[in-house]
Design an enzyme around this catalytic site. Sequence first.
Site, mmCIF file in Angstrom:
data_model
loop_
_atom_site.group_PDB
_atom_site.id
_atom_site.type_symbol
_atom_site.label_atom_id
_atom_site.label_comp_id
_atom_site.label_asym_id
_atom_site.label_seq_id
_atom_site.Cartn_x
_atom_site.Cartn_y
_atom_site.Cartn_z
ATOM 1 N N LYS A 1 12.631 7.800 -26.211
ATOM 2 C CA LYS A 1 11.650 8.795 -25.780
ATOM 3 C C LYS A 1 10.774 9.244 -26.947
ATOM 4 C CE LYS A 1 12.689 13.279 -25.430
ATOM 5 N NZ LYS A 1 11.708 14.334 -25.759
ATOM 6 N N ASN A 2 11.404 9.548 -28.071
ATOM 7 C CA ASN A 2 10.662 10.080 -29.212
ATOM 8 C C ASN A 2 9.777 9.032 -29.886
ATOM 9 O OD1 ASN A 2 11.742 12.631 -28.862
ATOM 10 N ND2 ASN A 2 13.428 12.292 -30.283
ATOM 11 N N CYS B 1 10.770 22.337 -25.318
ATOM 12 C CA CYS B 1 12.038 23.053 -25.414
ATOM 13 C C CYS B 1 11.929 24.225 -26.386
ATOM 14 C CB CYS B 1 13.156 22.119 -25.888
ATOM 15 S SG CYS B 1 13.833 21.077 -24.589
ATOM 16 N N ARG C 1 8.039 25.686 -34.037
ATOM 17 C CA ARG C 1 7.509 24.371 -34.400
ATOM 18 C C ARG C 1 5.992 24.490 -34.505
ATOM 19 N NH1 ARG C 1 10.428 20.363 -30.223
ATOM 20 N NH2 ARG C 1 10.084 22.102 -28.798
ATOM 21 N N ASP D 1 18.949 16.613 -33.282
ATOM 22 C CA ASP D 1 19.060 16.308 -31.858
ATOM 23 C C ASP D 1 20.471 15.896 -31.444
ATOM 24 O OD1 ASP D 1 16.482 16.948 -31.288
ATOM 25 O OD2 ASP D 1 15.758 14.903 -31.040
ATOM 26 N N ARG E 1 14.660 15.184 -18.859
ATOM 27 C CA ARG E 1 13.527 14.965 -19.764
ATOM 28 C C ARG E 1 13.863 13.951 -20.843
ATOM 29 N NH1 ARG E 1 12.626 19.301 -22.881
ATOM 30 N NH2 ARG E 1 10.940 18.078 -23.767
#
Length: 416
Positions: free
Chosen positions: A22-23, A116, A121, A304, A396
């Site tokens: 995903k990232n 999230c 951030r 993560d 997600r």
Amino acid sequence: MRRLIVEKSPPLHGIINVSGSKNAVLPIMAACILANGEIKLEDIPKLEDVLVMERMIKAIGLEVHEDGKNLYIKGTENIKCEAPYDLVRMLRASFLVMGPILARKGKVRIALPGGCNIGSRPVDLHLKGFRALGAEIDMGHGYVEAHAQALRGNKIYLDFPSVGATENIMMAAILAKGVTILENAAEEPEIVDLANFLNEMGAKVVGAGTDCIRIEGVEWLKGTSHTVIPDRIEAGTYMIAAAMTGGRVVIRNVEIEHLKPIVAKLTEAGVAIDINENEIVVDGRRGIRHVDVKTLPYPGFPTDLQPQMMAMLSIAQGTSIVIETVFENRFQHVPELKRMGADIKIEGRSAVVQGVDNLTGAEVKATDLRAGAALVLAGLVAERQTEVTEIQHIHRGYVDMKGKLEQVGARIREIN
């Protein structure tokens, strides 16, 4: 609202195939804004965040269609200079379209991003990089605007090795005139994958994966075909699941190099790990010892995987210390684990985790993506039933978590 019902499961046993990252895919999709011609992206994870980014680049003016696990994206001349607010607020990574639009059109307007709630951030480093490339920045009423007659290469030092800022500045510099040197850049594998993708389209990027990236500007990018790297966080999550249930699971479709931090910590905790070419065998039948964990930018231990690791340490032998250095609000899973009987004390950015003999099932809430994964893992070893709510967060970031865990013996189901 849908929820996951997790029951105490036998030791997990079998094979899990890891999906595309995903990232990695989200910035790659944003980078397609830079290209002329058709792009084929392979091994795309079917995730809510990916669907939102797909809608985002369509709204900006790209042509998008999919075929199984492949995504076809075609650049057009009709690129819009503003990203839709209703999509930006749903996805943190949507801010990554700012650099490519600025590079392609010379101006961009975008809302401050959502995502999230795991801590601050800020986008300051992104904007610092754009200013260094020659853009003028205006902020107000929740929006950021940037415009430049022509972007020009420059030397840019990041105060923190931010992954998003590294990606966004790198993409903005691709079409700039001259050479950009990005120092103290993030070194994550996802940045390397983005650089490889850009180079396949005709960019000139060297040094990705180190703290100094050099980008020589080019006039245009062509289409290409690219396979996204495997998701190292998904792989790590299932490695931890195998370890904490005392099972033996083969994790396939992995990049071994990307998993060194989690392999090192699980090995230190007494878990047996066998490494093959593109698979890892995790054997937790010897039990789990306490270990100390400190999250750091890559190649350190990934933030993560911190919540999942804490779930495992809550049933380990002895006392562990977990220090979170990346996000200041990433202990939201702790109250939920304590509802299940975990013995965890928070002191600032540190958590003292005393292993207990048993967790007990409870109704718990997934406060964010990785917290949700941690609660599912805790439910696999807890006495009685665990009910995880707010599972839209889990969807997600994990492709069919329920199905993948079921196929290795987990007792888990999703209900309304």
